[in-house]
Design a protein around this motif. Sequence first.
Motif, PDB file in Angstrom:
ATOM      1  N   LYS A 108       0.831  -1.202   0.000  1.00 49.75           N
ATOM      2  CA  LYS A 108       0.000   0.000   0.000  1.00 49.75           C
ATOM      3  C   LYS A 108       0.868   1.257   0.000  1.00 49.75           C
ATOM      4  O   LYS A 108       0.594   2.212  -0.735  1.00 49.75           O
ATOM      5  N   GLU A 109       1.919   1.247   0.766  1.00 48.62           N
ATOM      6  CA  GLU A 109       2.809   2.400   0.870  1.00 48.62           C
ATOM      7  C   GLU A 109       3.511   2.678  -0.457  1.00 48.62           C
ATOM      8  O   GLU A 109       3.657   3.829  -0.872  1.00 48.62           O
ATOM      9  N   LYS A 110       3.958   1.626  -1.107  1.00 48.05           N
ATOM     10  CA  LYS A 110       4.651   1.792  -2.386  1.00 48.05           C
ATOM     11  C   LYS A 110       3.685   2.301  -3.456  1.00 48.05           C
ATOM     12  O   LYS A 110       4.051   3.129  -4.287  1.00 48.05           O
ATOM     13  N   LEU A 111       2.449   1.814  -3.440  1.00 52.55           N
ATOM     14  CA  LEU A 111       1.446   2.291  -4.388  1.00 52.55           C
ATOM     15  C   LEU A 111       1.148   3.771  -4.151  1.00 52.55           C
ATOM     16  O   LEU A 111       1.052   4.551  -5.103  1.00 52.55           O
ATOM     17  N   ALA A 112       1.021   4.166  -2.894  1.00 58.41           N
ATOM     18  CA  ALA A 112       0.752   5.569  -2.574  1.00 58.41           C
ATOM     19  C   ALA A 112       1.911   6.456  -3.017  1.00 58.41           C
ATOM     20  O   ALA A 112       1.695   7.550  -3.541  1.00 58.41           O
ATOM     21  N   ASP A 145      -6.876   5.963   1.461  1.00 58.09           N
ATOM     22  CA  ASP A 145      -8.235   5.870   1.998  1.00 58.09           C
ATOM     23  C   ASP A 145      -8.717   4.435   2.196  1.00 58.09           C
ATOM     24  O   ASP A 145      -9.833   4.222   2.653  1.00 58.09           O
ATOM     25  N   PHE A 146      -7.901   3.451   1.815  1.00 59.31           N
ATOM     26  CA  PHE A 146      -8.336   2.053   1.849  1.00 59.31           C
ATOM     27  C   PHE A 146      -7.313   1.193   2.567  1.00 59.31           C
ATOM     28  O   PHE A 146      -6.119   1.493   2.584  1.00 59.31           O
ATOM     29  N   GLY A 147      -7.803   0.092   3.115  1.00 54.27           N
ATOM     30  CA  GLY A 147      -6.922  -0.881   3.741  1.00 54.27           C
ATOM     31  C   GLY A 147      -6.188  -1.703   2.698  1.00 54.27           C
ATOM     32  O   GLY A 147      -6.594  -1.776   1.537  1.00 54.27           O
ATOM     33  N   ILE A 196      -9.320  -5.198  -4.970  1.00 58.37           N
ATOM     34  CA  ILE A 196      -9.517  -4.459  -6.217  1.00 58.37           C
ATOM     35  C   ILE A 196      -8.568  -4.997  -7.290  1.00 58.37           C
ATOM     36  O   ILE A 196      -8.963  -5.213  -8.443  1.00 58.37           O
ATOM     37  N   GLY A 197      -7.321  -5.240  -6.911  1.00 58.01           N
ATOM     38  CA  GLY A 197      -6.350  -5.801  -7.855  1.00 58.01           C
ATOM     39  C   GLY A 197      -6.773  -7.167  -8.365  1.00 58.01           C
ATOM     40  O   GLY A 197      -6.663  -7.460  -9.560  1.00 58.01           O
TER      41      GLY A 197
END
Length: 124
Positions: A28-32, A41-43, A50-51
């Motif tokens: 999540k951090e790398k995507l952000a 905004d998402f876990g 979603i992926g």
Amino acid sequence: MDIVLWIIAALLALAFLGAGIMKLSQSKEKLAASGMAWTEDFGAGTIKLIGALEVLAAIGLVLPAVLDIVPVLVPLAALGLVLVMIGAIVVHARRRETQAIGINVVLLLLAAVVAWGRFGPYAF
């Protein structure tokens, strides 16, 4: 028109396969950090979901028709992508990310064309 639908479905499949694999393989951090600010905004589980949906839809846009096994899955996959794009538009609108909305609208329209064509006059 059948060839146009194949081309659109293949392009959508490539786009969503890449996007889905990226969401599944990165944190999540790398995507952000790579420009997907909406991930804040998402876990992590929701992002992975979603992926996974994007990867499954990408497969469903092409594979059932190529193998001639339950080809009705093609327009259903396209319809699923329409729903995913509606959700993406809502998220980006709430975050006032107008550039992303334009991309989502184009993808939504392309998926809707495939769903219309494969449910309707150009069904398998």
